[in-house]
Design an enzyme around this catalytic site. Structure first.
Site, PDB file in Angstrom:
ATOM      1  N   GLU A  24       0.504  -1.330  -4.860  1.00  0.00           N
ATOM      2  CA  GLU A  24      -0.547  -0.326  -4.671  1.00  0.00           C
ATOM      3  C   GLU A  24      -1.785  -0.726  -5.467  1.00  0.00           C
ATOM      4  O   GLU A  24      -1.685  -1.111  -6.623  1.00  0.00           O
ATOM      5  CB  GLU A  24      -0.002   1.049  -5.105  1.00  0.00           C
ATOM      6  CG  GLU A  24      -0.997   2.177  -5.131  1.00  0.00           C
ATOM      7  CD  GLU A  24      -1.795   2.361  -3.846  1.00  0.00           C
ATOM      8  OE1 GLU A  24      -1.197   2.472  -2.759  1.00  0.00           O
ATOM      9  OE2 GLU A  24      -3.046   2.383  -3.940  1.00  0.00           O
ATOM     10  N   GLY A  48       0.856  -1.197   0.000  1.00  0.00           N
ATOM     11  CA  GLY A  48       0.000   0.000   0.000  1.00  0.00           C
ATOM     12  C   GLY A  48       0.879   1.230   0.000  1.00  0.00           C
ATOM     13  O   GLY A  48       0.777   2.093   0.867  1.00  0.00           O
ATOM     14  N   ASP A  90      -5.061   1.604   5.574  1.00  0.00           N
ATOM     15  CA  ASP A  90      -6.457   2.001   5.814  1.00  0.00           C
ATOM     16  C   ASP A  90      -6.959   1.304   7.080  1.00  0.00           C
ATOM     17  O   ASP A  90      -6.743   0.107   7.263  1.00  0.00           O
ATOM     18  CB  ASP A  90      -7.314   1.607   4.598  1.00  0.00           C
ATOM     19  CG  ASP A  90      -6.857   2.346   3.339  1.00  0.00           C
ATOM     20  OD1 ASP A  90      -6.416   3.504   3.468  1.00  0.00           O
ATOM     21  OD2 ASP A  90      -6.920   1.763   2.240  1.00  0.00           O
TER      22      ASP A  90
HETATM   23  N1  SAM Z   1       1.784   3.970   2.736  1.00  0.00           N
HETATM   24  C1  SAM Z   1       1.382   5.225   2.117  1.00  0.00           C
HETATM   25  C2  SAM Z   1       1.723   6.399   2.992  1.00  0.00           C
HETATM   26  O1  SAM Z   1       2.092   6.187   4.156  1.00  0.00           O
HETATM   27  O2  SAM Z   1       1.637   7.544   2.507  1.00  0.00           O
HETATM   28  C3  SAM Z   1      -0.112   5.218   1.748  1.00  0.00           C
HETATM   29  C4  SAM Z   1      -1.090   5.148   2.879  1.00  0.00           C
HETATM   30  S1  SAM Z   1      -2.798   5.152   2.317  1.00  0.00           S
HETATM   31  C5  SAM Z   1      -3.693   5.635   3.702  1.00  0.00           C
HETATM   32  C6  SAM Z   1      -3.137   3.410   2.134  1.00  0.00           C
HETATM   33  C7  SAM Z   1      -2.805   2.911   0.733  1.00  0.00           C
HETATM   34  O3  SAM Z   1      -2.984   1.496   0.665  1.00  0.00           O
HETATM   35  C8  SAM Z   1      -3.701   3.506  -0.333  1.00  0.00           C
HETATM   36  O4  SAM Z   1      -2.894   4.081  -1.334  1.00  0.00           O
HETATM   37  C9  SAM Z   1      -4.505   2.319  -0.858  1.00  0.00           C
HETATM   38  O5  SAM Z   1      -4.839   2.434  -2.224  1.00  0.00           O
HETATM   39  C10 SAM Z   1      -3.547   1.173  -0.592  1.00  0.00           C
HETATM   40  N2  SAM Z   1      -4.205  -0.142  -0.458  1.00  0.00           N
HETATM   41  C11 SAM Z   1      -5.319  -0.432   0.249  1.00  0.00           C
HETATM   42  N3  SAM Z   1      -5.621  -1.745   0.152  1.00  0.00           N
HETATM   43  C12 SAM Z   1      -4.664  -2.305  -0.642  1.00  0.00           C
HETATM   44  C13 SAM Z   1      -4.430  -3.622  -1.136  1.00  0.00           C
HETATM   45  N4  SAM Z   1      -5.260  -4.633  -0.820  1.00  0.00           N
HETATM   46  N5  SAM Z   1      -3.355  -3.834  -1.938  1.00  0.00           N
HETATM   47  C14 SAM Z   1      -2.531  -2.818  -2.255  1.00  0.00           C
HETATM   48  N6  SAM Z   1      -2.697  -1.545  -1.812  1.00  0.00           N
HETATM   49  C15 SAM Z   1      -3.747  -1.292  -1.030  1.00  0.00           C
END
Ligand code: SAM
Length: 221
Positions: free
Chosen positions: A65, A42, A121
């Protein structure tokens, strides 16, 4: 949906020359035995990968992602960095995938040395806890792809999620917490709250963070 992105049928089908052409020039592919060692799950806008890239220039890393547009943005960001800094940022890449389903398609048993879960998330409702990226079941998968001694780094600004991630890790037989001294000595720990876009947002708003950093161990029977 998942049908919109390709999934390698096994880790040996991941095309390294596409992600890391500097390390895998097309004609030379068979000579390079390097494998991805760090995975940022993510990865969002990619800030962590970019910080880690220059800290560990010889280590191949990948961000995973789910969002298509965010993944494309990270791809462009890395390509631009490669162009403006010749020879650098060749060790980082990103893939659009659902990490909750496809981790074993990307990594072999024991391949990874670090996995990152930065500001995932929260999925507050009880019925949605199964969607959390740290769970007892998914930790089995992470334990499988991490080598012994490999480290999982997690951080969040949501206290309840922080407690959840810590307790999942504490209760798993294949992980143990790093000591205070080990945390202080690890340069990567300092990046957890500062390198990503989400971490920077939390810091700007003066938010508290909760981290859990655990090592993959061989369970004692
Ligand atoms: N790690 C980054 C940061 O600290 O800035 C992003 C945090 S953001 C709140 C959570 C990210 O996880 C989002 O970009 C979302 O699209 C991604 N995400 C959520 N579920 C996921 C999954 N099953 N596989 C890959 N990415 C996922």
């Amino acid at each position: 949906s998942d049908s919109h992105f390709p999934v390698p049928i096994s880790p040996s089908h991941v095309d390294y020359s596409l992600h890391y052409p500097h390390f895998f020039p097309p004609a030379d592919q068979v000579n390079c035995s390097k494998k991805i060692q760090f995975a940022d799950i993510g990865c969002g806008f990619g800030g962590l990968l970019i910080s880690l890239s220059t800290l560990f220039p010889e280590v191949l890393m990948i961000g995973m992602e789910l969002r298509d547009k965010v993944t494309e943005y990270v791809k462009e960001r890395i390509l631009a960095l490669r162009v403006s800094n010749p020879g650098q940022y060749q060790n980082i890449s990103v893939v659009r995938t659902n990490s909750m389903k496809y981790i074993p398609n990307y990594f072999e048993n024991g391949q990874l040395t670090k996995m990152f879960f930065l500001f995932p998330d929260p999925h507050f409702k009880e019925k949605n806890h199964r969607r959390r990226v740290i769970s007892p079941h998914l930790l089995d998968e992470y334990a499988y792809v991490l080598g012994v001694g490999g480290i999982i780094y997690t951080i969040t600004d949501v206290e309840e999620l922080g407690e959840w991630m810590r307790s999942c890790l504490e209760n798993h037989p294949m992980f143990e917490a790093l000591t205070k001294e080990e945390l202080e000595a690890d340069p990567v720990v300092k990046l957890l709250s500062s390198a990503t876009e989400e971490g920077q947002k939390v810091a700007r708003n003066g938010g508290q963070t909760f981290q859990a950093v655990f090592r993959r161990i061989v369970p004692t029977s």
